[in-house]
Write a protein that holds these residues in place. Structure first.
Motif, PDB file in Angstrom:
ATOM      1  N   LEU A  12     -29.008  20.843  -4.871  1.00 37.69           N
ATOM      2  CA  LEU A  12     -30.121  21.576  -4.389  1.00 37.69           C
ATOM      3  C   LEU A  12     -29.495  22.251  -3.105  1.00 37.69           C
ATOM      4  CD1 LEU A  12     -32.837  22.818  -4.265  1.00 37.69           C
ATOM      5  CD2 LEU A  12     -33.477  20.721  -3.391  1.00 37.69           C
ATOM      6  N   VAL A  13     -29.525  23.590  -2.767  1.00 35.40           N
ATOM      7  CA  VAL A  13     -29.292  23.963  -1.709  1.00 35.40           C
ATOM      8  C   VAL A  13     -30.531  24.756  -0.922  1.00 35.40           C
ATOM      9  CG1 VAL A  13     -27.690  25.683  -0.322  1.00 35.40           C
ATOM     10  CG2 VAL A  13     -26.899  24.243  -2.136  1.00 35.40           C
ATOM     11  N   VAL A  14     -31.112  24.389   0.096  1.00 32.26           N
ATOM     12  CA  VAL A  14     -32.226  24.751   0.923  1.00 32.26           C
ATOM     13  C   VAL A  14     -31.980  25.848   2.051  1.00 32.26           C
ATOM     14  CG1 VAL A  14     -34.515  24.341   1.685  1.00 32.26           C
ATOM     15  CG2 VAL A  14     -33.625  23.045  -0.167  1.00 32.26           C
ATOM     16  N   THR A  44     -21.700  26.391 -10.953  1.00 32.42           N
ATOM     17  CA  THR A  44     -23.103  27.057 -11.600  1.00 32.42           C
ATOM     18  C   THR A  44     -24.103  25.906 -11.584  1.00 32.42           C
ATOM     19  OG1 THR A  44     -22.279  26.458 -13.911  1.00 32.42           O
ATOM     20  CG2 THR A  44     -22.110  28.712 -12.947  1.00 32.42           C
ATOM     21  N   SER A  45     -23.808  24.723 -11.274  1.00 35.33           N
ATOM     22  CA  SER A  45     -24.674  23.522 -11.286  1.00 35.33           C
ATOM     23  C   SER A  45     -25.571  23.334 -10.019  1.00 35.33           C
ATOM     24  CB  SER A  45     -24.242  22.205 -11.758  1.00 35.33           C
ATOM     25  OG  SER A  45     -23.610  22.282 -12.888  1.00 35.33           O
ATOM     26  N   VAL A  46     -25.916  24.691  -9.526  1.00 37.34           N
ATOM     27  CA  VAL A  46     -26.569  24.636  -8.042  1.00 37.34           C
ATOM     28  C   VAL A  46     -27.823  25.376  -8.181  1.00 37.34           C
ATOM     29  CG1 VAL A  46     -26.088  25.163  -5.613  1.00 37.34           C
ATOM     30  CG2 VAL A  46     -24.309  24.359  -7.064  1.00 37.34           C
ATOM     31  N   VAL A  47     -28.726  24.875  -7.386  1.00 36.20           N
ATOM     32  CA  VAL A  47     -30.320  25.397  -7.262  1.00 36.20           C
ATOM     33  C   VAL A  47     -30.298  25.841  -5.758  1.00 36.20           C
ATOM     34  CG1 VAL A  47     -32.722  25.136  -7.519  1.00 36.20           C
ATOM     35  CG2 VAL A  47     -31.355  24.141  -9.142  1.00 36.20           C
ATOM     36  N   LEU A  48     -30.617  27.198  -5.745  1.00 38.57           N
ATOM     37  CA  LEU A  48     -30.711  27.683  -4.346  1.00 38.57           C
ATOM     38  C   LEU A  48     -32.189  28.158  -4.075  1.00 38.57           C
ATOM     39  CD1 LEU A  48     -27.621  28.200  -4.567  1.00 38.57           C
ATOM     40  CD2 LEU A  48     -27.911  30.260  -3.229  1.00 38.57           C
ATOM     41  N   THR A 108     -28.083  23.504 -16.061  1.00 39.72           N
ATOM     42  CA  THR A 108     -28.797  22.382 -15.190  1.00 39.72           C
ATOM     43  C   THR A 108     -29.549  22.816 -14.411  1.00 39.72           C
ATOM     44  OG1 THR A 108     -27.091  20.791 -15.884  1.00 39.72           O
ATOM     45  CG2 THR A 108     -28.360  20.432 -13.726  1.00 39.72           C
ATOM     46  N   ALA A 109     -29.269  24.170 -13.504  1.00 38.01           N
ATOM     47  CA  ALA A 109     -29.789  24.521 -12.394  1.00 38.01           C
ATOM     48  C   ALA A 109     -31.189  25.104 -12.924  1.00 38.01           C
ATOM     49  CB  ALA A 109     -29.022  25.701 -11.809  1.00 38.01           C
ATOM     50  N   THR A 155     -35.712  28.503  -0.918  1.00 39.36           N
ATOM     51  CA  THR A 155     -36.247  28.286   0.281  1.00 39.36           C
ATOM     52  C   THR A 155     -37.243  27.130   0.231  1.00 39.36           C
ATOM     53  OG1 THR A 155     -38.176  29.669   0.085  1.00 39.36           O
ATOM     54  CG2 THR A 155     -36.013  30.791   0.967  1.00 39.36           C
ATOM     55  N   VAL A 156     -37.916  26.649   1.225  1.00 40.80           N
ATOM     56  CA  VAL A 156     -38.839  25.540   1.062  1.00 40.80           C
ATOM     57  C   VAL A 156     -40.318  26.100   0.279  1.00 40.80           C
ATOM     58  CG1 VAL A 156     -40.770  24.657   2.572  1.00 40.80           C
ATOM     59  CG2 VAL A 156     -38.326  24.499   3.162  1.00 40.80           C
ATOM     60  N   ALA A 157     -40.394  27.448   0.670  1.00 41.28           N
ATOM     61  CA  ALA A 157     -41.519  28.284  -0.022  1.00 41.28           C
ATOM     62  C   ALA A 157     -41.314  28.426  -1.580  1.00 41.28           C
ATOM     63  CB  ALA A 157     -41.791  29.572   0.471  1.00 41.28           C
ATOM     64  N   GLN A 158     -39.963  28.074  -1.960  1.00 40.67           N
ATOM     65  CA  GLN A 158     -39.879  28.135  -3.565  1.00 40.67           C
ATOM     66  C   GLN A 158     -39.638  26.777  -4.215  1.00 40.67           C
ATOM     67  OE1 GLN A 158     -36.222  30.607  -2.904  1.00 40.67           O
ATOM     68  NE2 GLN A 158     -37.389  32.615  -3.032  1.00 40.67           N
ATOM     69  N   LEU A 159     -39.724  25.807  -3.432  1.00 43.16           N
ATOM     70  CA  LEU A 159     -39.579  24.375  -4.206  1.00 43.16           C
ATOM     71  C   LEU A 159     -40.612  23.909  -4.911  1.00 43.16           C
ATOM     72  CD1 LEU A 159     -37.759  22.523  -1.225  1.00 43.16           C
ATOM     73  CD2 LEU A 159     -36.782  23.862  -3.052  1.00 43.16           C
ATOM     74  N   TYR A 160     -41.588  24.591  -5.143  1.00 44.45           N
ATOM     75  CA  TYR A 160     -42.715  24.377  -6.031  1.00 44.45           C
ATOM     76  C   TYR A 160     -42.748  25.104  -7.207  1.00 44.45           C
ATOM     77  CZ  TYR A 160     -47.467  22.677  -7.705  1.00 44.45           C
ATOM     78  OH  TYR A 160     -48.514  22.020  -8.188  1.00 44.45           O
ATOM     79  N   PRO A 161     -42.265  24.241  -8.439  1.00 39.74           N
ATOM     80  CA  PRO A 161     -41.717  25.226  -9.558  1.00 39.74           C
ATOM     81  C   PRO A 161     -42.962  26.308  -9.845  1.00 39.74           C
ATOM     82  CG  PRO A 161     -41.338  23.059 -10.147  1.00 39.74           C
ATOM     83  CD  PRO A 161     -42.146  23.052  -8.798  1.00 39.74           C
ATOM     84  N   GLY A 162     -42.634  27.551 -10.257  1.00 42.11           N
ATOM     85  CA  GLY A 162     -43.429  28.683 -10.599  1.00 42.11           C
ATOM     86  C   GLY A 162     -43.984  29.412  -9.351  1.00 42.11           C
TER      87      GLY A 162
END
Length: 756
Positions: free
Chosen positions: A223-225, A245-249, A508-509, A251-258
């Motif tokens: 995870l990259v924030v 490609t196994s990386v999720v980018l 995975t991402a 922001t803090v405002a996007q860490l809650y799914p959906g």
């Protein structure tokens, strides 16, 4: 030869990926997992091969032994010659001397050669002797700079910006390499001033860790924030270009799914929501929903009187709370216990000893299905979503005052807001600071299964609609001969959708980003000094093993709830079990601009040591007074145009106080200098207008800072914001102001230029 081999590998990888994705996925879940893992590995490999076409080999090492090693973006082996290495991946241990060997410690290397390429064309070759005996006097003097491949490095940092961050695989320096290759375990803090390459180091560390610990990290992902969406767009191509490609980018405002929270909010309210004191407030809000009756409630069920008194409900509530289950899971215990107590109450009223255990169980079953009992159960211990909990809390002053007593009444009022209208889009209902509170509530509430069932049902509906569309297209394309079977004669939309769900490939991402409880193999946070206490709690849940890399600069903290020190933010989670690395060389900011910024840094904290700049451009920073009245807009346009033209195809940023951004954007748009599209932060444009917060982590060829005194006055951390604004430029810096120039900019103030 290398490029022909590269093309063969690319075609072979693409063919294998296509074959893998076409494979049948019937069978065990393990078989499906293995298929997806293989597909993800091949996807990353294909991305690396494609990226390598734009600069396959960039270095060569000549060893004392006579061995020659070529270094590049990927590794290539000669399969026809006992798999002899033709090209070493930059992350391989044998490639490390390319970044770390020096004349003082040549690591058994005689010479380093740097190849600068444009696509498949070599445009420059820089040789760097590592043997003092072979050096000229000029080369020996250069070797004392501490920089490796100095000519290539300075050429890279002096190039015009493109609006997108590039990789630094060809010019990684020794202190950066040490951090990139350090062990993944524990919490590593990388402190570095502006231009020291913190972001580049963090991203290349992600690529290196995935290369060296792929078995572990590829399964859990990285995870990259980042600090803002503009920054994420800026860095978005770096990791794919490195084949990862196994990386999720996010922001803090996007860490809650959906959710991608976009509702605006006053800074004071956001700061309050980010405080650690909000955690007990959320916990109290959950407990507040576990109610007791104020007076006994008499109900008639199947001609039997049932009394819900305070003691009975309290007994069930205590049992549920002692289980330490999340609220929604504890509700099952509360319900079961309360029904048991009520059934025993009815049994006692019928007559002790007249009913056996089976009779009491029958009474309990009757009570559980009675609508009046179900209604009371929902009132005493309701099923709650995080969204419902916070909406009810902020919209009810009485409830808020009850659970937030430790927060002063004046500040408590900042949390009050009306419930959003039913037609308000989900993202617009929540602010960035709300996201950590939603995550905290989700942790305390738990899941009763309803949310997952609803998500699965919604996903299935989408698949059915898509499948029906596929069948409709096939139906139209097939021969209209009534004697021939059509696709719809063989399979319907429901069955096709089920088949598609089984065979759908999610990386995975993608899986990680959709799962709030996903725990990552490694977490990287850029501009980590900006996170609030509540945001740290949210991020730490995603890294229970505490395998983390945090990069930032305390002197650049702009958020009111941000860090005052690393120990302050980390001690609640890891005590003092974290290690610090310092980046000390400023590659981006020319010395002329760094001198101005260093004065601001000294004002922030005299004990902070500024990074040392390694280059000069000969273009001193300038300051100009904006005239009043109608001439003001023309003067602004004139100066920004001059800076844009001075950097040619490069990028120019106008950085201003938040309150002035839209006004400046309108003026410059009227002159055709900036885009008028909806996305006003498009970094592909030659000129952009941004608030300082949106410019964090970015770099531009030229920067024009407007109204620095207003920047200082706009926030309690105004000095930090000014420091950030001054250090975004790689070539030129200008300041436009009305009134007096702030004293902290005295180096510019000595040579003011008037406009008008």
């Amino acid at each position: 030869m290398l490029y022909e081999l590269l093309e063969d590998r690319r075609r072979d990888t693409a063919r294998r990926l296509a074959d893998t994705l076409r494979e049948e996925t019937v069978g065990t879940p393990q078989a499906l997992t293995q298929r997806d893992a293989a597909a993800e590995m091949l996807t990353g490999r294909l991305a690396a091969l494609r990226a390598a076409e734009h600069g396959l080999a960039f270095g060569r090492l000549d060893a004392d032994s006579g061995e020659i090693r070529y270094v590049g973006r990927i590794g290539l082996l000669d399969e026809q010659n006992e798999y002899e290495p033709l090209l070493m991946d930059w992350r391989a241990p044998a490639a490390r001397p390319f970044y770390t060997a020096t004349a003082a410690n040549p690591e058994e290397m005689r010479r380093r050669r740097h190849l600068r390429t444009r696509l498949r064309e070599v445009v420059a070759i820089d040789d760097e002797p590592l043997n003092l005996a072979e050096m000229t006097d000029e080369e020996a003097a250069r070797s004392g700079s501490g920089l490796t491949s100095e000519a290539a490095l300075l050429a890279a940092v002096s190039e015009a910006r493109t609006g997108r961050m590039g990789d630094i695989v060809a010019t990684i320096q020794g202190e950066q390499d040490r951090i990139i290759r350090s062990k993944p375990s524990g919490v590593l803090v990388v402190q570095g001033g502006p231009g020291t390459g913190k972001t580049a180091v963090a991203l290349h560390r992600a690529a290196y860790l995935l290369y060296t610990h792929r078995d572990r990290l590829a399964r859990r992902g990285v995870l990259v924030v980042g600090p803002n969406p503009t920054f994420l767009r800026y860095i978005g191509q770096v990791l794919p270009s490195l084949g990862e490609t196994s990386v999720v980018l996010g922001t803090v405002a996007q860490l809650y799914p959906g959710l991608d929270a976009t509702r605006p909010e006053p800074p004071a309210t956001a700061e309050l929501k980010g405080r650690a004191e909000m955690a007990p407030v959320i916990a109290a809000a959950v407990r507040d929903r576990q109610q007791l009756p104020r007076r006994p409630i008499e109900l008639e069920v199947e001609q039997q009187l049932v009394v819900l008194d305070r003691d009975t409900v309290a007994q069930a509530r205590t049992r549920a709370r002692r289980s330490r289950k999340p609220h929604n899971e504890g509700r099952r215990i509360f319900r079961k216990e309360l029904l048991r107590l009520l059934a025993e109450q009815v049994a006692r009223r019928v007559g002790q000893g007249l009913l056996d255990r089976r009779d009491v169980d029958d009474i309990r079953d009757e009570l559980s299905s009675a609508p009046v009992i179900q209604q009371q159960l929902e009132e005493f211990w309701p099923t709650l979503s995080p969204e419902q909990l916070l909406t009810d809390l902020f919209a009810d002053r009485r409830r808020l005052n009850s659970v937030a007593r430790r927060i002063p009444a004046g500040e408590r009022a900042l949390l009050e807001r009306d419930a959003p209208a039913a037609d308000t889009p989900y993202d617009r209902r929540w602010t960035a600071a709300d996201v950590a509170l939603l995550d905290e509530a989700a942790e305390l509430l738990g899941d009763d299964g309803a949310a997952q069932a609803a998500a699965e049902a919604a996903a299935l509906r989408e698949e059915v609609e898509y499948a029906q569309g596929v069948l409709d297209v096939l139906d139209l394309e097939e021969d209209l001969d009534p004697e021939l079977l059509r696709a719809t004669d063989i399979i319907d939309a429901d069955r096709l959708a089920e088949r598609m769900q089984v065979s759908r490939y999610d990386s995975t991402a993608e899986r990680a980003a959709a799962d709030r409880e996903w725990t990552y193999g490694h977490v990287i946070i850029d501009e980590a000094q900006e996170l609030s206490a509540m945001a740290w709690r949210m991020v730490m849940r995603r890294a229970p093993a505490r395998s983390m890399t945090l990069v930032g600069d305390i002197a650049q903290t702009g958020d009111r709830g941000g860090a005052g020190s690393w120990d302050q933010v980390l001690s609640p989670f890891v005590a003092r079990r974290w290690r610090l690395e310092q980046l000390t060389v400023n590659y981006r900011t020319p010395s002329e601009i760094a001198d101005v910024a260093d004065d601001v840094l000294a004002e922030i904290d005299a004990s902070l040591e500024p990074p040392s700049s390694v280059r000069s451009t000969g273009a001193p920073p300038w300051a100009a007074v904006l005239p009043a009245g109608p001439e003001r807009d023309g003067a602004l346009v004139e100066r920004v145009t001059a800076e844009r033209d001075a950097v040619g195809d490069g990028r120019t940023a106008v950085l201003a106080p938040e309150a002035r951004v839209e006004e400046l954007r309108a003026v410059l748009a009227g002159a055709g200098l900036v885009t008028t599209d909806a996305d006003a932060e498009d970094l592909d444009e030659r000129v952009v207008v941004l608030p300082v917060a949106a410019a964090k982590g970015l770099e531009f060829d030229a920067v024009v800072v407007v109204e620095p005194q207003e920047l200082l006055d706009e926030s309690p951390r105004g000095l930090n914001d000014l420091y950030v604004a001054l250090t975004r430029a790689t070539q030129r810096l200008g300041v436009l102001h009305t009134g007096d120039l702030p004293p902290v900019l005295k180096r510019i103030g000595r040579t003011p230029h008037a406009l008008g």
